[in-house]
Scaffold this motif. Structure first.
Motif, PDB file in Angstrom:
ATOM      1  N   THR A 143      -0.631  -7.816   4.957  1.00 15.25           N
ATOM      2  CA  THR A 143       0.156  -6.924   4.108  1.00 15.25           C
ATOM      3  C   THR A 143       1.428  -6.422   4.779  1.00 15.25           C
ATOM      4  OG1 THR A 143      -1.073  -4.979   4.869  1.00 15.25           O
ATOM      5  CG2 THR A 143      -1.934  -6.137   2.936  1.00 15.25           C
ATOM      6  N   TRP A 144       1.571  -6.657   6.064  1.00 13.10           N
ATOM      7  CA  TRP A 144       2.701  -6.095   6.794  1.00 13.10           C
ATOM      8  C   TRP A 144       4.048  -6.643   6.357  1.00 13.10           C
ATOM      9  CZ3 TRP A 144       0.838  -6.154  12.577  1.00 13.10           C
ATOM     10  CH2 TRP A 144      -0.200  -5.225  12.728  1.00 13.10           C
TER      11      TRP A 144
ATOM     12  N   SER B 152     -10.951  -9.073   9.755  1.00 12.48           N
ATOM     13  CA  SER B 152     -10.495  -7.769   9.256  1.00 12.48           C
ATOM     14  C   SER B 152      -9.085  -7.456   9.735  1.00 12.48           C
ATOM     15  CB  SER B 152     -11.446  -6.663   9.708  1.00 12.48           C
ATOM     16  OG  SER B 152     -12.720  -6.853   9.175  1.00 12.48           O
ATOM     17  N   ARG B 153      -8.800  -7.734  11.020  1.00 11.87           N
ATOM     18  CA  ARG B 153      -7.447  -7.519  11.543  1.00 11.87           C
ATOM     19  C   ARG B 153      -6.449  -8.427  10.843  1.00 11.87           C
ATOM     20  NH1 ARG B 153     -10.280  -7.400  16.435  1.00 11.87           N
ATOM     21  NH2 ARG B 153      -9.644  -9.525  16.911  1.00 11.87           N
TER      22      ARG B 153
ATOM     23  N   GLU C  37      -6.682  -9.619   7.730  1.00 11.34           N
ATOM     24  CA  GLU C  37      -6.453  -9.118   6.381  1.00 11.34           C
ATOM     25  C   GLU C  37      -5.508  -7.922   6.387  1.00 11.34           C
ATOM     26  OE1 GLU C  37     -10.446  -8.383   5.152  1.00 11.34           O
ATOM     27  OE2 GLU C  37     -10.680 -10.398   4.289  1.00 11.34           O
ATOM     28  N   GLU C  38      -5.642  -7.069   7.394  1.00  9.81           N
ATOM     29  CA  GLU C  38      -4.723  -5.929   7.507  1.00  9.81           C
ATOM     30  C   GLU C  38      -3.303  -6.417   7.785  1.00  9.81           C
ATOM     31  OE1 GLU C  38      -3.841  -2.231  10.560  1.00  9.81           O
ATOM     32  OE2 GLU C  38      -5.633  -3.452  10.831  1.00  9.81           O
ATOM     33  N   THR C  39      -3.175  -7.426   8.632  1.00  9.14           N
ATOM     34  CA  THR C  39      -1.872  -7.930   9.038  1.00  9.14           C
ATOM     35  C   THR C  39      -1.148  -8.644   7.897  1.00  9.14           C
ATOM     36  OG1 THR C  39      -2.777  -8.210  11.247  1.00  9.14           O
ATOM     37  CG2 THR C  39      -0.729  -9.335  10.803  1.00  9.14           C
TER      38      THR C  39
END
Length: 142
Positions: A70-71, A63-64, A66-68
């Motif tokens: 997009t950065w 999950s972390r 997948e969030e990263t």
């Protein structure tokens, strides 16, 4: 996170690169073998290299990651490429050859990319016309 710093962004990007490396290979749907599994005897295994053990990442790490992912969308393509190559542990020499910059310029692009990401994560506004050095000073990367 209370306050993102460029070093925290760097650590999260490195973790995301490691998680990407540890994910299992995708399998094609619909293809399978009807042959039975081959059982090797001890004599067959003598002298062979052991298969590397693959430890799957935890769901929280995925999950972390997948969030990263997009950065780097807010960065210039060169800056994003440098940031991801560095997160994957590439040497500066390889990065410089790939993007066609000298080491000091590539390092400044990398630090600028980390600072832009940290400013966006902290929801701080900044003028895009500022120089790279000013953005780095604003984010506290220097």
């Amino acid at each position: 996170m209370d306050k993102w710093t460029p070093s925290l962004v760097e650590a999260r990007l490195a973790e995301a690169a490691l998680v990407l490396k540890r994910l299992p290979e995708p399998r094609r749907q619909g293809y399978f073998s009807t042959w039975p599994e081959i059982v090797h005897s001890f004599a067959d295994k003598v002298g062979q290299e052991p298969k590397p053990m693959r430890v799957l990442p935890s769901p929280q790490a995925i999950s972390r990651m997948e969030e990263t992912l997009t950065w780097t969308a807010c960065l210039d393509p060169v800056d994003g490429k440098i940031v991801w190559m560095r997160a994957h542990g590439e040497r500066w020499k390889t990065i410089c050859w790939t993007v066609g910059l000298q080491r000091s310029a590539a390092h400044q692009h990398w630090l600028y990319g980390l600072c832009v990401i940290s400013l966006r994560l902290n929801r701080r506004r900044f003028n895009r016309s500022l120089s790279k050095r000013k953005v780095i000073e604003l984010a506290g990367g220097a």
